[in-house]
Scaffold this motif. Structure first.
Motif, PDB file in Angstrom:
ATOM      1  N   TRP A   1     -13.545  43.886 -28.135  1.00 18.64           N
ATOM      2  CA  TRP A   1     -14.134  42.963 -29.100  1.00 18.64           C
ATOM      3  C   TRP A   1     -13.043  42.232 -29.858  1.00 18.64           C
ATOM      4  CZ3 TRP A   1     -12.319  43.901 -33.888  1.00 18.64           C
ATOM      5  CH2 TRP A   1     -11.913  45.205 -34.194  1.00 18.64           C
ATOM      6  N   SER A   2     -13.418  41.097 -30.414  1.00 20.55           N
ATOM      7  CA  SER A   2     -12.589  40.363 -31.370  1.00 20.55           C
ATOM      8  C   SER A   2     -13.465  40.059 -32.573  1.00 20.55           C
ATOM      9  CB  SER A   2     -12.094  39.038 -30.788  1.00 20.55           C
ATOM     10  OG  SER A   2     -11.042  39.240 -29.890  1.00 20.55           O
TER      11      SER A   2
ATOM     12  N   ALA B   1      -9.890  44.684 -30.859  1.00 24.33           N
ATOM     13  CA  ALA B   1      -9.966  46.119 -30.582  1.00 24.33           C
ATOM     14  C   ALA B   1      -8.643  46.593 -29.987  1.00 24.33           C
ATOM     15  CB  ALA B   1     -11.101  46.416 -29.604  1.00 24.33           C
ATOM     16  N   VAL B   2      -8.244  47.792 -30.337  1.00 20.97           N
ATOM     17  CA  VAL B   2      -7.033  48.368 -29.760  1.00 20.97           C
ATOM     18  C   VAL B   2      -7.324  48.895 -28.361  1.00 20.97           C
ATOM     19  CG1 VAL B   2      -5.415  50.306 -29.961  1.00 20.97           C
ATOM     20  CG2 VAL B   2      -5.935  48.906 -31.955  1.00 20.97           C
ATOM     21  N   ARG B   3      -8.502  49.453 -28.177  1.00 27.48           N
ATOM     22  CA  ARG B   3      -8.846  50.018 -26.874  1.00 27.48           C
ATOM     23  C   ARG B   3      -9.952  49.209 -26.231  1.00 27.48           C
ATOM     24  NH1 ARG B   3     -13.116  54.888 -27.281  1.00 27.48           N
ATOM     25  NH2 ARG B   3     -12.993  54.515 -25.060  1.00 27.48           N
ATOM     26  N   SER B   4     -10.128  49.436 -24.948  1.00 25.91           N
ATOM     27  CA  SER B   4     -11.245  48.811 -24.242  1.00 25.91           C
ATOM     28  C   SER B   4     -12.229  49.914 -23.859  1.00 25.91           C
ATOM     29  CB  SER B   4     -10.754  48.047 -23.010  1.00 25.91           C
ATOM     30  OG  SER B   4     -10.091  48.904 -22.120  1.00 25.91           O
ATOM     31  N   TYR B   5     -13.459  49.516 -23.604  1.00 30.58           N
ATOM     32  CA  TYR B   5     -14.547  50.461 -23.360  1.00 30.58           C
ATOM     33  C   TYR B   5     -15.105  50.256 -21.957  1.00 30.58           C
ATOM     34  CZ  TYR B   5     -14.197  50.856 -28.414  1.00 30.58           C
ATOM     35  OH  TYR B   5     -13.733  51.053 -29.679  1.00 30.58           O
ATOM     36  N   ARG B   6     -15.648  51.330 -21.389  1.00 31.13           N
ATOM     37  CA  ARG B   6     -16.164  51.274 -20.018  1.00 31.13           C
ATOM     38  C   ARG B   6     -17.494  50.547 -19.906  1.00 31.13           C
ATOM     39  NH1 ARG B   6     -15.139  57.540 -19.206  1.00 31.13           N
ATOM     40  NH2 ARG B   6     -16.455  57.375 -21.014  1.00 31.13           N
ATOM     41  N   SER B   7     -18.268  50.518 -20.992  1.00 31.56           N
ATOM     42  CA  SER B   7     -19.600  49.923 -20.931  1.00 31.56           C
ATOM     43  C   SER B   7     -19.962  49.295 -22.267  1.00 31.56           C
ATOM     44  CB  SER B   7     -20.636  50.997 -20.586  1.00 31.56           C
ATOM     45  OG  SER B   7     -20.752  51.917 -21.661  1.00 31.56           O
TER      46      SER B   7
ATOM     47  N   ARG C   1      -6.436  45.895 -34.528  1.00 33.40           N
ATOM     48  CA  ARG C   1      -5.099  45.351 -34.797  1.00 33.40           C
ATOM     49  C   ARG C   1      -5.232  43.889 -35.170  1.00 33.40           C
ATOM     50  NH1 ARG C   1      -4.298  42.190 -30.490  1.00 33.40           N
ATOM     51  NH2 ARG C   1      -5.196  42.829 -28.515  1.00 33.40           N
ATOM     52  N   SER C   2      -4.211  43.381 -35.827  1.00 37.18           N
ATOM     53  CA  SER C   2      -4.222  41.965 -36.168  1.00 37.18           C
ATOM     54  C   SER C   2      -4.224  41.149 -34.874  1.00 37.18           C
ATOM     55  CB  SER C   2      -3.024  41.603 -37.045  1.00 37.18           C
ATOM     56  OG  SER C   2      -1.814  41.995 -36.459  1.00 37.18           O
ATOM     57  N   ALA C   3      -4.880  40.005 -34.919  1.00 35.89           N
ATOM     58  CA  ALA C   3      -4.989  39.167 -33.734  1.00 35.89           C
ATOM     59  C   ALA C   3      -3.706  38.388 -33.463  1.00 35.89           C
ATOM     60  CB  ALA C   3      -6.161  38.205 -33.885  1.00 35.89           C
TER      61      ALA C   3
ATOM     62  N   ALA D   1     -30.599  43.625 -39.607  1.00 38.87           N
ATOM     63  CA  ALA D   1     -31.262  43.651 -38.301  1.00 38.87           C
ATOM     64  C   ALA D   1     -31.789  45.046 -37.968  1.00 38.87           C
ATOM     65  CB  ALA D   1     -30.288  43.185 -37.222  1.00 38.87           C
ATOM     66  N   GLY D   2     -31.785  45.944 -38.933  1.00 41.19           N
ATOM     67  CA  GLY D   2     -32.309  47.292 -38.703  1.00 41.19           C
ATOM     68  C   GLY D   2     -31.407  48.185 -37.879  1.00 41.19           C
ATOM     69  N   GLY D   3     -30.099  47.948 -37.934  1.00 43.64           N
ATOM     70  CA  GLY D   3     -29.138  48.805 -37.236  1.00 43.64           C
ATOM     71  C   GLY D   3     -28.691  48.251 -35.904  1.00 43.64           C
ATOM     72  N   ALA D   4     -29.355  47.196 -35.433  1.00 42.30           N
ATOM     73  CA  ALA D   4     -28.952  46.582 -34.170  1.00 42.30           C
ATOM     74  C   ALA D   4     -27.859  45.553 -34.444  1.00 42.30           C
ATOM     75  CB  ALA D   4     -30.157  45.890 -33.520  1.00 42.30           C
ATOM     76  N   PHE D   5     -27.272  45.031 -33.382  1.00 43.20           N
ATOM     77  CA  PHE D   5     -26.289  43.966 -33.518  1.00 43.20           C
ATOM     78  C   PHE D   5     -26.987  42.647 -33.267  1.00 43.20           C
ATOM     79  CE2 PHE D   5     -23.410  47.496 -32.772  1.00 43.20           C
ATOM     80  CZ  PHE D   5     -22.515  47.291 -33.790  1.00 43.20           C
ATOM     81  N   PRO D   6     -27.278  41.879 -34.333  1.00 44.76           N
ATOM     82  CA  PRO D   6     -27.952  40.596 -34.147  1.00 44.76           C
ATOM     83  C   PRO D   6     -27.038  39.599 -33.440  1.00 44.76           C
ATOM     84  CG  PRO D   6     -27.246  40.826 -36.409  1.00 44.76           C
ATOM     85  CD  PRO D   6     -26.945  42.136 -35.732  1.00 44.76           C
ATOM     86  N   SER D   7     -27.638  38.624 -32.788  1.00 47.46           N
ATOM     87  CA  SER D   7     -26.849  37.630 -32.062  1.00 47.46           C
ATOM     88  C   SER D   7     -25.923  36.864 -32.988  1.00 47.46           C
ATOM     89  CB  SER D   7     -27.766  36.668 -31.319  1.00 47.46           C
ATOM     90  OG  SER D   7     -28.626  36.032 -32.234  1.00 47.46           O
ATOM     91  N   SER D   8     -26.280  36.751 -34.270  1.00 47.84           N
ATOM     92  CA  SER D   8     -25.402  36.033 -35.206  1.00 47.84           C
ATOM     93  C   SER D   8     -24.131  36.810 -35.506  1.00 47.84           C
ATOM     94  CB  SER D   8     -26.149  35.740 -36.512  1.00 47.84           C
ATOM     95  OG  SER D   8     -26.587  36.941 -37.111  1.00 47.84           O
ATOM     96  N   ALA D   9     -24.130  38.119 -35.290  1.00 50.14           N
ATOM     97  CA  ALA D   9     -22.934  38.926 -35.526  1.00 50.14           C
ATOM     98  C   ALA D   9     -22.207  39.214 -34.227  1.00 50.14           C
ATOM     99  CB  ALA D   9     -23.305  40.250 -36.186  1.00 50.14           C
ATOM    100  N   TRP D  10     -22.859  39.113 -33.119  1.00 58.80           N
ATOM    101  CA  TRP D  10     -22.326  39.527 -31.829  1.00 58.80           C
ATOM    102  C   TRP D  10     -22.052  38.389 -30.994  1.00 58.80           C
ATOM    103  CZ3 TRP D  10     -20.012  43.638 -30.506  1.00 58.80           C
ATOM    104  CH2 TRP D  10     -19.981  44.109 -29.206  1.00 58.80           C
TER     105      TRP D  10
END
Length: 137
Positions: free
Chosen positions: A24-25, A37-43, A96-98, A128-137
């Motif tokens: 993510w950024s 993000a410092v690490r990457s994720y599998r899914s 980390r800083s970009a 958004a009730g705990g979800a990631f809304p499209s405006s944030a994601w």
């Protein structure tokens, strides 16, 4: 916070690598990358879990400022240590800083911008009730 206000703030942007892993950024309203993000994720599910942990722990992140070999200042955010065992370490690096900064005070300002951005994303998520809304994601 209105929908218009939410759309103007920082947002998390998923970043997919060629190998299929995802990170993510955090991007400011003006499009400038604030952090990565410092690490990457599998899914996507693992990514969402990592982001949830980052947002939940954002108030207790430990920030380390340092200089690279090219003399630019950067920061790294670490989760708090999860163990009381001696020598357990200072927690996992999660963000980390970009980019690098010419001066230490600019780097500190970038930390403050990251904190404000993470707070904004968490507010959107709460709305958004705990979800990631499209405006944030």
């Amino acid at each position: 916070m209105s929908t218009a206000e939410a759309g103007r703030g920082p947002r998390l942007v998923p970043v997919r690598a060629a190998d299929g892993r995802v990170g993510w950024s955090l991007v400011a309203a003006n499009g400038r990358r604030l952090a990565a993000a410092v690490r990457s994720y599998r899914s996507d599910r693992e990514l969402a879990s990592g982001i949830c942990e980052l947002l939940a722990e954002r108030a207790v992140l430990r920030f380390v400022l340092s200089q690279r070999e090219d003399r630019l200042w950067i920061w790294t955010a670490h989760l708090p240590a999860r163990s009381t065992r001696a020598g357990a370490g200072g927690g996992e690096a999660v963000a980390r800083s970009a980019r690098g900064y010419l001066r230490r005070d600019q780097c500190r300002q970038s930390v403050a911008a990251f904190r404000q951005g993470a707070d904004h994303v968490q507010r959107l998520r709460r709305l958004a009730g705990g979800a990631f809304p499209s405006s944030a994601w």
